[in-house]
Design a protein around this motif. Sequence first.
Motif, short mmCIF file in Angstrom:
data_model
loop_
_atom_site.label_atom_id
_atom_site.label_comp_id
_atom_site.label_asym_id
_atom_site.label_seq_id
_atom_site.Cartn_x
_atom_site.Cartn_y
_atom_site.Cartn_z
N SER A 113 0.85 -1.19 0.00
CA SER A 113 0.00 0.00 0.00
C SER A 113 0.89 1.24 0.00
O SER A 113 2.08 1.17 0.32
N HIS B 246 0.89 3.39 2.13
CA HIS B 246 1.25 3.70 3.51
C HIS B 246 2.72 3.36 3.78
O HIS B 246 3.26 3.79 4.80
N ASP C 3 -5.38 7.55 -0.79
CA ASP C 3 -5.66 6.17 -0.43
C ASP C 3 -7.18 6.06 -0.42
O ASP C 3 -7.82 6.34 0.59
N ARG D 239 -8.77 -8.59 13.03
CA ARG D 239 -8.73 -8.28 11.59
C ARG D 239 -8.41 -9.49 10.73
O ARG D 239 -9.01 -9.57 9.67
N ASN E 288 -4.38 -8.94 11.54
CA ASN E 288 -3.19 -8.45 10.86
C ASN E 288 -1.98 -8.72 11.73
O ASN E 288 -2.10 -9.00 12.92
N PHE F 62 1.12 -6.31 8.02
CA PHE F 62 0.58 -6.96 6.81
C PHE F 62 -0.62 -7.82 7.17
O PHE F 62 -0.86 -8.14 8.33
N GLU F 63 -1.36 -8.15 6.15
CA GLU F 63 -2.50 -9.05 6.30
C GLU F 63 -2.45 -10.08 5.18
O GLU F 63 -1.84 -9.83 4.13
N ARG G 138 -1.01 -8.46 1.68
CA ARG G 138 -0.96 -7.01 1.47
C ARG G 138 -0.13 -6.39 2.59
O ARG G 138 -0.47 -6.53 3.77
N GLN H 91 0.46 -3.55 4.61
CA GLN H 91 -0.39 -2.40 4.91
C GLN H 91 0.43 -1.14 5.17
O GLN H 91 0.02 -0.05 4.77
N SER H 92 1.56 -1.29 5.87
CA SER H 92 2.34 -0.12 6.22
C SER H 92 3.69 -0.53 6.75
O SER H 92 3.89 -1.67 7.16
#
Length: 188
Positions: free
Chosen positions: A55, A57, A77, A115, A117, A139-140, A154, A156-157
């Motif tokens: 992402s 992020h 985003d 979630r 994550n 991440f997830e 993914r 995430q950041s």
Amino acid sequence: MDDHIDAVTDGHRFSPLVYGGELWTFEHLEAFAFNTQVEASPGGSVSVAVVVFFSNHCFSREVEEGEDVDEAHVVMDGSIRRVLDKTRYELSREYLPRLIQKLQTRPIKVADPARPNFVTFEIRPAEPGAVPSNYAVFFEVRRDSKRKRRLLLRVQSGYVLETLTKRLREAPKMSFRVILKNTYTRGR
């Protein structure tokens, strides 16, 4: 990766841009895929593809309330405005691809079981006399609704955490193998 290009949306591709007179490129954040064995049943495993994408992020941050932001440094985003962050960008270049490629052997914590994550940390060395910081990568992983034997990871950041919250310090550990197994077998 060509077999999995349908899993990567335009929101996961980043065009070069200029920040402070410096050209930022994002080859290091190109989506990639790898195959791995996942335990699908006791004593039985299947080969699955894991598609990894990032992402924005990883190189941008929230716009702070009242912050005056140069519109040339804004990235979106979805409908949320974010601002380019030089530190996040530099750390993504230094650490991210290597950390993600080594998830099989890295310590991972469950950042949020609801979630779910996950997070892995890289301790960044500090100047003499200073405290090292943690580069945290969140991440997830989820099952792909388009293909049976494909998981989507993914990132995430990724950013520096000077100090870990109590929740992150005490978060349970989980191996990447177990994360993939749980994700693959959930809801089958």
